[in-house]
Design a protein around this motif. Structure first.
Motif, PDB file in Angstrom:
ATOM      1  N   CYS A  30       0.738  -1.326  -0.084  1.00 16.29           N
ATOM      2  CA  CYS A  30      -0.022  -0.128  -0.156  1.00 16.29           C
ATOM      3  C   CYS A  30       0.915   1.248   0.125  1.00 16.29           C
ATOM      4  O   CYS A  30       0.512   2.296   0.658  1.00 16.29           O
ATOM      5  CB  CYS A  30      -0.958   0.089   0.971  1.00 16.29           C
ATOM      6  N   ASN A  31       1.995   1.173  -0.780  1.00 14.17           N
ATOM      7  CA  ASN A  31       2.809   2.342  -0.688  1.00 14.17           C
ATOM      8  C   ASN A  31       2.363   3.656  -1.374  1.00 14.17           C
ATOM      9  O   ASN A  31       2.465   4.731  -0.928  1.00 14.17           O
ATOM     10  CB  ASN A  31       4.107   1.921  -1.522  1.00 14.17           C
ATOM     11  N   ASN A  61       7.165   4.957  -4.236  1.00 10.30           N
ATOM     12  CA  ASN A  61       5.985   5.817  -4.214  1.00 10.30           C
ATOM     13  C   ASN A  61       5.679   6.394  -5.665  1.00 10.30           C
ATOM     14  O   ASN A  61       4.774   6.182  -6.184  1.00 10.30           O
ATOM     15  CB  ASN A  61       5.719   6.869  -3.290  1.00 10.30           C
ATOM     16  N   TRP A  94       0.325   5.550   1.651  1.00 10.78           N
ATOM     17  CA  TRP A  94       1.080   6.172   2.798  1.00 10.78           C
ATOM     18  C   TRP A  94       2.214   6.980   2.466  1.00 10.78           C
ATOM     19  O   TRP A  94       2.770   7.658   3.372  1.00 10.78           O
ATOM     20  CB  TRP A  94       0.888   5.129   3.950  1.00 10.78           C
ATOM     21  N   THR A 113       3.400  11.092   2.392  1.00  4.82           N
ATOM     22  CA  THR A 113       3.393  11.803   3.410  1.00  4.82           C
ATOM     23  C   THR A 113       4.241  12.744   3.827  1.00  4.82           C
ATOM     24  O   THR A 113       5.319  12.607   2.669  1.00  4.82           O
ATOM     25  CB  THR A 113       2.957  11.033   4.624  1.00  4.82           C
TER      26      THR A 113
END
Length: 348
Positions: A205-206, A256, A209, A212
């Motif tokens: 699930c990079n 990401n 999150w 940020t």
């Protein structure tokens, strides 16, 4: 106590809680001291694989015995005594290191009435044990094209056990069986360790999150760099950028970017495979105006950094910044390959 069921307990505790077990240990020790010739010994055949004895895929039964026990023609030298970590005497057989061909004992010739040979002695086979490093001491390089140590002239494969596969081979002289040693690359094994312990946590699930604030991401980046220096045996003060390039790895920030661009490629070319909730997630410039532009997606207005970290802004921004050759990739696998190579050498 360093052995038995009361390991790590003191002798005083043993006397206070289980006197019977204490007496058993003392009596057994005194018995071994009085009769050292009856002390139990354990034989070990160092290098022998249990799967070689399998009925369906192992060596024939008539060949197992002479390979393990025949000191002249078999695989092992004479048993040698050694002491284990508990001081007990053991016997160990070590593989011969001067040859790779092993021929069975000769078939019996004239048979008299006193000794009748067993039938197995007529159906034995030759064995070829392929050991280029163990016998020839040959320096073998890793053949993987993406090996991190491909440019290191001192990086060679090392022995890492023996293969569990027995290969029957037929040549002009008949059948023989082939055993092999396993060679491993130190750099590739460390890379496997990274993909097993570190990468799954950074990749999961990079896209959700990892966009940020850098204050939180830098803590994970430090851990990633520390592990990379550890598997590459680098100094703690050595720059990490060359290590990422050498191992063909992406930092957490570039992971990401990779995931976000991958999602944008799917939205542009395979939108029918995405859930219906994403169909109106982004706005295309061709739906707003008709004049030509190099930017495919329209950037929404975001005043604060917090909103700019959302994928609704970050996704179109990253896609529009890619070069034309990347965005025009014909398929998803090619796009992933070219994008990763681009991110590895870039300084984003």
């Amino acid at each position: 106590m360093t052995f038995g069921k009361y390991t790590s307990k003191s002798f005083k505790w043993l006397v206070e809680n289980d006197v019977g077990y204490c007496k058993y240990i003392v009596d057994r020790h005194m018995k071994e001291m009085r009769h050292p010739e009856k002390r139990k010994t354990i034989n070990e055949t160092q290098g022998w694989h249990k799967s070689w004895e399998a009925e369906d895929s192992g060596l024939p039964k008539q060949d197992i015995k002479w390979l393990k026990e025949d000191e002249e023609r078999g695989l092992f030298l004479k048993p040698r005594p050694f002491s284990d970590m508990y001081g007990r005497k053991r016997w160990r057989k070590v593989l011969k290191s001067e040859k790779m061909w092993f021929h069975p004992p000769e078939m019996p010739g004239v048979v008299d009435g006193s000794t009748v040979p067993v039938a197995d002695s007529f159906f034995r086979h030759r064995v070829f044990f392929w050991r280029p490093v163990g016998v020839w001491r040959y320096s073998v390089r890793c053949t993987k094209p993406d090996c991190p140590a491909k440019d290191n002239p001192k990086a060679f494969l090392y022995r890492c056990g023996y293969g569990n596969t027995v290969r029957p081979i037929c040549d002009i002289n008949g059948w023989y069986f082939m055993l092999t040693e396993v060679l491993a690359c130190d750099a590739c094994r460390h890379l496997t360790l990274y993909y097993s312990l570190i990468f799954p946590h950074l990749n999961y699930c990079n896209i959700v999150w990892a966009s940020t604030h850098p204050t939180y991401i830098n803590k994970l980046l430090i851990i990633q760099k520390r592990f990379l220096r550890m598997i590459s045996h680098a100094n703690r003060y050595e720059p990490s950028a060359p290590l990422f390039i050498n191992y063909s790895l992406l930092s957490i920030n570039k992971i990401n970017i990779f995931k976000t661009c991958l999602f944008m490629f799917k939205f542009k070319n395979y939108i029918q495979n995405l859930p219906s909730s994403f169909h109106n997630f982004f706005c295309v410039n061709s739906n707003i105006h008709s004049y030509a532009t190099t930017k495919y997606f329209n950037l929404p207005f975001c005043r604060t950094w917090k909103h700019q970290s959302f994928i609704t802004y970050r996704g179109p921004h990253l896609w529009n910044s890619l070069n034309k050759s990347l965005k025009s990739s014909p398929s998803l696998p090619i796009f992933k390959k070219h994008l990763k190579n681009f991110l590895i050498i870039s300084s984003l």
